[in-house]
Design an enzyme around this catalytic site. Structure first.
Site, PDB file in Angstrom:
ATOM      1  N   SER A 103       0.886  -1.169   0.000  1.00  0.00           N
ATOM      2  CA  SER A 103       0.000   0.000   0.000  1.00  0.00           C
ATOM      3  C   SER A 103       0.916   1.210   0.000  1.00  0.00           C
ATOM      4  O   SER A 103       1.526   1.524   1.017  1.00  0.00           O
ATOM      5  CB  SER A 103      -0.874   0.005   1.248  1.00  0.00           C
ATOM      6  N   LYS A 177      -6.517   2.154  -3.049  1.00  0.00           N
ATOM      7  CA  LYS A 177      -6.252   1.455  -1.780  1.00  0.00           C
ATOM      8  C   LYS A 177      -6.261   2.432  -0.591  1.00  0.00           C
ATOM      9  O   LYS A 177      -6.832   2.132   0.463  1.00  0.00           O
ATOM     10  CB  LYS A 177      -4.896   0.733  -1.883  1.00  0.00           C
ATOM     11  N   LYS A 246      -0.419   5.107   8.115  1.00  0.00           N
ATOM     12  CA  LYS A 246       0.237   5.468   6.849  1.00  0.00           C
ATOM     13  C   LYS A 246      -0.788   5.589   5.716  1.00  0.00           C
ATOM     14  O   LYS A 246      -0.782   6.555   4.957  1.00  0.00           O
ATOM     15  CB  LYS A 246       1.277   4.402   6.504  1.00  0.00           C
TER      16      LYS A 246
HETATM   17  P1  NAD Z   1       4.985  -6.521   7.596  1.00  0.00           P
HETATM   18  O1  NAD Z   1       5.664  -5.461   8.375  1.00  0.00           O
HETATM   19  O2  NAD Z   1       4.421  -7.700   8.299  1.00  0.00           O
HETATM   20  O3  NAD Z   1       5.984  -7.061   6.451  1.00  0.00           O
HETATM   21  C1  NAD Z   1       6.877  -6.244   5.745  1.00  0.00           C
HETATM   22  C2  NAD Z   1       8.096  -7.089   5.391  1.00  0.00           C
HETATM   23  O4  NAD Z   1       8.994  -6.276   4.633  1.00  0.00           O
HETATM   24  C3  NAD Z   1       8.871  -7.588   6.619  1.00  0.00           C
HETATM   25  O5  NAD Z   1       9.103  -8.972   6.519  1.00  0.00           O
HETATM   26  C4  NAD Z   1      10.168  -6.778   6.570  1.00  0.00           C
HETATM   27  O6  NAD Z   1      11.290  -7.482   7.095  1.00  0.00           O
HETATM   28  C5  NAD Z   1      10.316  -6.554   5.077  1.00  0.00           C
HETATM   29  N1  NAD Z   1      11.151  -5.408   4.776  1.00  0.00           N
HETATM   30  C6  NAD Z   1      11.093  -4.162   5.307  1.00  0.00           C
HETATM   31  N2  NAD Z   1      12.028  -3.368   4.747  1.00  0.00           N
HETATM   32  C7  NAD Z   1      12.696  -4.138   3.850  1.00  0.00           C
HETATM   33  C8  NAD Z   1      13.775  -3.884   2.954  1.00  0.00           C
HETATM   34  N3  NAD Z   1      14.355  -2.675   2.889  1.00  0.00           N
HETATM   35  N4  NAD Z   1      14.217  -4.895   2.178  1.00  0.00           N
HETATM   36  C9  NAD Z   1      13.623  -6.131   2.244  1.00  0.00           C
HETATM   37  N5  NAD Z   1      12.597  -6.430   3.073  1.00  0.00           N
HETATM   38  C10 NAD Z   1      12.142  -5.437   3.863  1.00  0.00           C
HETATM   39  O7  NAD Z   1       3.853  -5.770   6.755  1.00  0.00           O
HETATM   40  P2  NAD Z   1       2.531  -6.416   6.101  1.00  0.00           P
HETATM   41  O8  NAD Z   1       1.430  -6.360   7.087  1.00  0.00           O
HETATM   42  O9  NAD Z   1       2.901  -7.682   5.410  1.00  0.00           O
HETATM   43  O10 NAD Z   1       2.224  -5.276   5.004  1.00  0.00           O
HETATM   44  C11 NAD Z   1       2.966  -5.157   3.810  1.00  0.00           C
HETATM   45  C12 NAD Z   1       2.261  -4.139   2.912  1.00  0.00           C
HETATM   46  O11 NAD Z   1       0.926  -4.586   2.662  1.00  0.00           O
HETATM   47  C13 NAD Z   1       2.117  -2.759   3.567  1.00  0.00           C
HETATM   48  O12 NAD Z   1       2.263  -1.761   2.593  1.00  0.00           O
HETATM   49  C14 NAD Z   1       0.709  -2.782   4.147  1.00  0.00           C
HETATM   50  O13 NAD Z   1       0.171  -1.488   4.296  1.00  0.00           O
HETATM   51  C15 NAD Z   1      -0.008  -3.614   3.104  1.00  0.00           C
HETATM   52  N6  NAD Z   1      -1.200  -4.345   3.564  1.00  0.00           N
HETATM   53  C16 NAD Z   1      -1.213  -5.019   4.752  1.00  0.00           C
HETATM   54  C17 NAD Z   1      -2.358  -5.722   5.133  1.00  0.00           C
HETATM   55  C18 NAD Z   1      -2.436  -6.498   6.436  1.00  0.00           C
HETATM   56  O14 NAD Z   1      -3.546  -6.921   6.814  1.00  0.00           O
HETATM   57  N7  NAD Z   1      -1.323  -6.748   7.137  1.00  0.00           N
HETATM   58  C19 NAD Z   1      -3.476  -5.744   4.302  1.00  0.00           C
HETATM   59  C20 NAD Z   1      -3.420  -5.080   3.065  1.00  0.00           C
HETATM   60  C21 NAD Z   1      -2.273  -4.383   2.716  1.00  0.00           C
END
Ligand code: NAD
Length: 305
Positions: A103, A177, A246
Site C-alpha cells: 500500500s 487502496k 500510513k
Molecule cells: P509486515 O511489516 O508484516 O511485512 C513487511 C516485510 O517487509 C517484513 O518482513 C520486513 O522485514 C520486510 N522489509 C522491510 N524493509 C525491507 C527492505 N528494505 N528490504 C527487504 N525487506 C524489507 O507488513 P505487512 O502487514 O505484510 O504489510 C505489507 C504491505 O501490505 C504494507 O504496505 C501494508 O500497508 C499492506 N497491507 C497489509 C495488510 C495487512 O492486513 N497486514 C493488508 C493489506 C495491505
C-alpha cells in the site's frame, strides 16, 4: 524451458501467505527480505521457493518481481537503490516488470514508474485488500493500475492471489487502496466509539454489535473485527496500526494535493497519528479501541473489560 521465476521482496504478515499461494499455483519463486529467517523458513516449507543473496541477484534471475513492503520510501530504496544489498534495478533487464503490491503513495509510484521506464522496466501498482485471512485463501481484492498491455501480461500471476480489479493508469491502484483504507478506518473509529458509549449507557457492547450487524451500521469492523479481535482484547488481526495510519495519511495527502480540504479525512488521519504515537510500533490497528477507551474514559481495562 523452465517456467520463468517470480521474485518477491517482503515476506511479512501479507507477503508470506501470498508467497504460499503463488508456490501452490505452480510458480517458482525467489524471495528476499531483510528478515532472512522469515524468507528461509518459507523456502523450507514450500517446494519451489528459493532465497536470493541480494536484491541485485534476485532482479537478475527474475523477469517479474513483486514487492510487498511497508511504504513508498522502502519500495523506492529496494527497487532503485539505497540498500546495502543493492537494488532490483541493478539486476533486472529491459522488458522486466515490477509489481508493487504494497500500500504505497500514488504520486511516489508515478515518479518511480518514470525512473523505471528510463531503464526499460515496467511498473504496475497492485495493492490488495482483505488482510491476512484472504491472503491465506488467495481471495484478495487486487487493485491494479498500469499500462493495459503490462496488466494483460501479469494478470495470470496475480490471479493466484485474488481477483483483479483494474483501476486505470499507474498510481490509480495506490490511490484506490488509500481511499479504501480511509473508509475502513473511519468505520473502525466509529464502531469503537459506539462500543464505548454503549457500555457506559449500560447497553451490552456484544448486543450493540449483533444489532449493528443486522442494521445499516454494519461494516467490516462490526462483521470481521469486533468479536474476533476487539471485545476479546486479542488485538492481533495482523494489520499494524502504523500501517493504517500510513494509509490514511496517504489518502489525506492525496486530497490535500488536489486542493480538497476533507474534514472527516483530516480528523481520521489526526486521530490515527495520535493513537499510533500513544501505542507505539507493533500495535495492531484493532488496538485503536484501547486507545479510544483510554482517551474517552481515562481507564484502561483487562480482558473482556
Ligand atoms: P509486515 O511489516 O508484516 O511485512 C513487511 C516485510 O517487509 C517484513 O518482513 C520486513 O522485514 C520486510 N522489509 C522491510 N524493509 C525491507 C527492505 N528494505 N528490504 C527487504 N525487506 C524489507 O507488513 P505487512 O502487514 O505484510 O504489510 C505489507 C504491505 O501490505 C504494507 O504496505 C501494508 O500497508 C499492506 N497491507 C497489509 C495488510 C495487512 O492486513 N497486514 C493488508 C493489506 C495491505
Amino acid at each position: 524451458m523452465a517456467p520463468a521465476l517470480i521474485g518477491l521482496v517482503g515476506v511479512g504478515n501479507m507477503g508470506a501467505p501470498m508467497a504460499r499461494r503463488l508456490a501452490k499455483a505452480g510458480h517458482g519463486l525467489i524471495l528476499y527480505d531483510l528478515n532472512r529467517e522469515a524468507a528461509g523458513a518459507l523456502s523450507g516449507e514450500e517446494v519451489g521457493i528459493a532465497v536470493a543473496d541480494s536484491l541485485r541477484d534476485l532482479g537478475a534471475r527474475c523477469g517479474v518481481v513483486i514487492t510487498m513492503l511497508p511504504n513508498a520510501d522502502i519500495v523506492r530504496a529496494v527497487v532503485i537503490g539505497g540498500e546495502d544489498a543493492g537494488s532490483l534495478a541493478q539486476g533486472m533487464t529491459r522488458g522486466g516488470v515490477v509489481i508493487d503490491m504494497s500500500s504505497s503513495a500514488p504520486t511516489a509510484t508515478q515518479s518511480l514508474g518514470r525512473e523505471l521506464a528510463d531503464l526499460g522496466i515496467d511498473l504496475v501498482d497492485a495493492p490488495v485488500s482483505g488482510g491476512v485471512p484472504r491472503a491465506r485463501d488467495g481471495t484478495l481484492t487486487i487493485m491494479a493500475g498500469g499500462a493495459p498491455k503490462t496488466l494483460d501480461r501479469i494478470e495470470p500471476i496475480l490471479a493466484a492471489m485474488g481477483t483483479v480489479q483494474r483501476t486505470g493508469g499507474l498510481g490509480s491502484g495506490h490511490a484506490m487502496k488509500a481511499l479504501n483504507n480511509y473508509v475502513s478506518a473511519a468505520g473502525l473509529i466509529a464502531v469503537c466509539e459506539a462500543l464505548i458509549v454503549a457500555r457506559r449507557f449500560g447497553l451490552d457492547p456484544r448486543t450493540l454489535n449483533a444489532v449493528l450487524n443486522v442494521s445499516t451500521g454494519r461494516n467490516n469492523t462490526t462483521d470481521k473485527k469486533v468479536e474476533q479481535f476487539i471485545l476479546n482484547r486479542a488485538f492481533d488481526s495482523g494489520f499494524a496500526l502504523d500501517l493504517m495510519r500510513k494509509d490514511v495519511g496517504i489518502a489525506h495527502d492525496l486530497a490535500a494535493g488536489l486542493d480538497l480540504d476533507a474534514p472527516w479525512l483530516k480528523g481520521c488521519a489526526d486521530l490515527l497519528d495520535q493513537a499510533s504515537r500513544a501505542l507505539g510500533a507493533g500495535a495492531d490497528h484493532t488496538a485503536a479501541f484501547a486507545y479510544l477507551e483510554q482517551r474517552l474514559t481515562g481507564a484502561s481495562r483487562g480482558p473482556e473489560g
